[in-house]
Design an enzyme around this catalytic site. Structure first.
Site, PDB file in Angstrom:
ATOM      1  N   GLN A 178      -4.393  -5.163   6.766  1.00 25.59           N
ATOM      2  CA  GLN A 178      -5.451  -5.984   6.152  1.00 25.59           C
ATOM      3  C   GLN A 178      -5.306  -7.443   6.674  1.00 25.59           C
ATOM      4  OE1 GLN A 178      -7.693  -5.054   4.049  1.00 25.59           O
ATOM      5  NE2 GLN A 178      -6.949  -2.835   3.603  1.00 25.59           N
ATOM      6  N   LYS A 223     -10.409  -0.761  10.328  1.00 24.08           N
ATOM      7  CA  LYS A 223     -10.328  -1.860   9.678  1.00 24.08           C
ATOM      8  C   LYS A 223     -10.530  -3.271  10.580  1.00 24.08           C
ATOM      9  CE  LYS A 223      -7.220  -0.034   6.104  1.00 24.08           C
ATOM     10  NZ  LYS A 223      -8.274   0.374   5.087  1.00 24.08           N
ATOM     11  N   ASP A 255       3.036  -4.723   8.097  1.00 21.86           N
ATOM     12  CA  ASP A 255       1.798  -3.868   7.784  1.00 21.86           C
ATOM     13  C   ASP A 255       0.741  -4.790   8.179  1.00 21.86           C
ATOM     14  OD1 ASP A 255      -0.394  -2.724   7.046  1.00 21.86           O
ATOM     15  OD2 ASP A 255       0.505  -1.819   5.315  1.00 21.86           O
ATOM     16  N   CYS A 280      -4.912   2.673  -3.706  1.00 23.64           N
ATOM     17  CA  CYS A 280      -3.502   3.262  -3.038  1.00 23.64           C
ATOM     18  C   CYS A 280      -2.447   2.040  -3.419  1.00 23.64           C
ATOM     19  CB  CYS A 280      -3.629   3.514  -1.560  1.00 23.64           C
ATOM     20  SG  CYS A 280      -4.614   5.147  -1.170  1.00 23.64           S
ATOM     21  N   HIS A 295       0.897  -1.198  -0.026  1.00 21.67           N
ATOM     22  CA  HIS A 295       0.125  -0.035  -0.065  1.00 21.67           C
ATOM     23  C   HIS A 295       0.978   1.247   0.137  1.00 21.67           C
ATOM     24  CE1 HIS A 295      -2.701   3.055   1.673  1.00 21.67           C
ATOM     25  NE2 HIS A 295      -3.594   2.495   1.356  1.00 21.67           N
TER      26      HIS A 295
END
Length: 513
Positions: A312, A335, A309, A473, A232
């Site tokens: 997600q 999220k 990261d 993104c 991202h």
């Protein structure tokens, strides 16, 4: 289960046999496939029948926080009691077997019916243009359960105050709420201590904090930072900023045509100039689950720190940062069914100790004179000013909700939905799915031949179906596939097979037109 196609879905004969085994009281249907089963007929509490499952060994076992009531100081009768659902054996029915007579009542996740789960999310009953809302934009943001909404209301009605320094009752309540949430985050991701958890606005701020406070100080011209093609923009731009300031260089690990990282090529990027690695555990554009456990082992073998990261991944699968041996892990609350404007950065104790202060101001200081300031230790060292106290409490409530259902149960159900979605979208003429790696989470990005992204998105919106259409993104990975963007339906555990049917029906209508 024996299957007969590339998606692992059973044949009509196998469906009939499974239905007969599960529901013998209804007799064998004349057509070979059952036509009707009363709501609630799918067994709850029995061993699940699952499609071939993703390999989640890389994320280790989950931590399920025990159910407990609010323990902060509160006036009599004002104690906060979170909405908890029972934990239990996964009770996921096979969609392909049950879908011809499915409704949300026919499925259960973690011992709770899908219908009951959906009832916990008020916005899912919203009408959009006179149609039922079909929320398939979960990779952008997730909806909030009533437990989180109630937690925010409770904070402002009974606890609202600044934290840590007040000598009064409300300051004690708000401090307890804030620090209790920090502990819940630590337990949810398997961190050794709440002191490893820094509250931030979200994944983007967490990555910027790690880049500016820790990595930048070790960089000099010619040094290298390794990313991957799956990232991202929030895990690209912060590293570019410090690279420009220090003369460092960004290198990206390549992917194959399925969207999976090529581990051998990733390892070949390491050399004497490598200083840091940052990678998404799950791609927001493709849903690819990166082999972060192996990637961390490779990095550590070269003496290099690693940031995950988790924006997600954390809402779709169990995560244990200690088992992964991650140096940093970041995620966003919005999220993971929590409020916007709150997130968390996990850092190992020695890494946080070596990191420089990120911002200056109140709360992060121990002593201030005009000659010198003494800073607090982590995590307060990185939390200048008034934090997002209410939304931190809301994040804690969201993690309570998920822990009660069980992240393993959620991962299993979402994988069923994903496989069903892949199969159904694959039947639409001219539709090209992006990201076909075997290890994949709840993203169904596609392009449709002859139709622009905006055109597809608007058509779906006219049917009440919310998806993302654009580059998400994640321009580098789209350009790897020769595209500037895609249409991205993305799933969460409250989604249903019927919603996937509505998506595919709307796309078929567009194609026919």
């Amino acid at each position: 289960m024996i299957t007969n196609n590339s998606y692992g879905l059973p044949s009509a004969e196998q469906i009939a046999a499974l239905a007969q085994a599960c529901f013998p009281e209804f007799g064998a249907p004349a057509s070979g496939v059952p036509t009707a089963v009363p709501p609630g007929a799918v067994p709850v509490g029995e061993a699940p029948v699952l499609l071939p499952y993703i390999d989640i060994a890389s994320v280790a076992l989950p931590y399920a926080a025990p159910a407990k009531e609010y323990t902060g100081a509160a006036a009599s009768g004002a104690a906060y009691k979170p909405h908890l659902v029972p934990t239990g054996v996964p009770a996921v029915s096979n969609i392909a077997a049950a879908h011809s007579y499915s409704s949300a009542q026919n499925y259960a996740v973690g011992g709770k019916s899908l219908a009951a789960i959906r009832a916990d999310f008020p916005i899912l009953s919203e009408k959009v243009g006179g149609r039922d809302l079909v929320w398939l934009d979960n990779a952008a943001t997730t909806q909030k359960p009533q437990a989180v909404i109630d937690r925010l209301n409770f904070f402002y009605a009974h606890e609202n105050s600044n934290v840590h320094r007040g000598a009064h009752e409300l300051a004690e309540r708000s401090t307890n709420a804030y620090e209790d949430a920090r502990g819940k985050v630590a337990r949810f991701i398997g961190a050794p201590s709440a002191d490893n958890i820094v509250f931030v606005r979200g994944t983007t701020e967490g990555i910027n904090l790690a880049a500016q406070a820790y990595v930048k100080q070790f960089l000099k011209p010619g040094d290298e930072i390794i990313l991957t093609m799956l990232e991202h923009h929030a895990n690209i731009v912060p590293w570019q900023i410090i690279a420009e300031e220090t003369g460092a260089v960004i290198r990206a690990a390549p992917i194959d045509q399925t969207g999976q990282i090529i581990l051998g090529e990733y390892e070949r990027l390491f050399n004497s100039r490598t200083r840091f690695v940052a990678a998404a555990q799950v791609s927001n554009a493709l849903g690819t689950i990166a082999p972060v456990a192996e990637m961390i082992q490779i990095a550590h073998a070269h003496g290099i720190r690693f940031l995950i990261d988790g924006a997600q991944s954390v809402s779709h699968m169990p995560v244990n940062v200690a088992a992964l041996d991650a140096d940093f892990f970041v995620f966003s609350g919005h999220k993971i069914f929590a409020p916007t404007g709150i997130g968390a950065l996990y850092g190992k104790a020695d890494v946080l100790e070596k990191a420089k202060v990120y911002q200056g101001g109140g709360n992060m200081i121990s002593d201030v004179t005009f000659e010198k300031t003494v800073y607090q230790k982590a995590p307060e060292k990185f939390e200048a000013g008034t934090g997002n106290i209410a939304d931190a409490a809301g994040l804690g409530a969201a993690l309570d909700y998920l822990s009660a259902i069980g992240m393993t149960n959620i991962a299993a159900w979402e994988h069923e939905l994903l496989q069903y979605g892949i199969a159904e979208l694959g039947k639409i003429p001219g539709l090209r799915l992006l990201g076909t790696a075997p290890a994949k989470a709840s993203v169904l990005s596609f392009v449709l031949e002859g139709y622009g992204l905006e055109e597809v998105g608007k058509h779906l919106s006219s049917k009440g179906i919310a998806v993302r259409a654009g580059h998400h993104c994640a321009q580098p990975v789209h350009r790897f596939f020769g595209l500037e963007g895609s249409v991205r339906p993305s799933l969460a555990f409250y989604n249903t097979p019927e919603e996937i049917d509505k998506l595919t029906a709307a796309l078929r209508e567009l194609v026919r037109r």
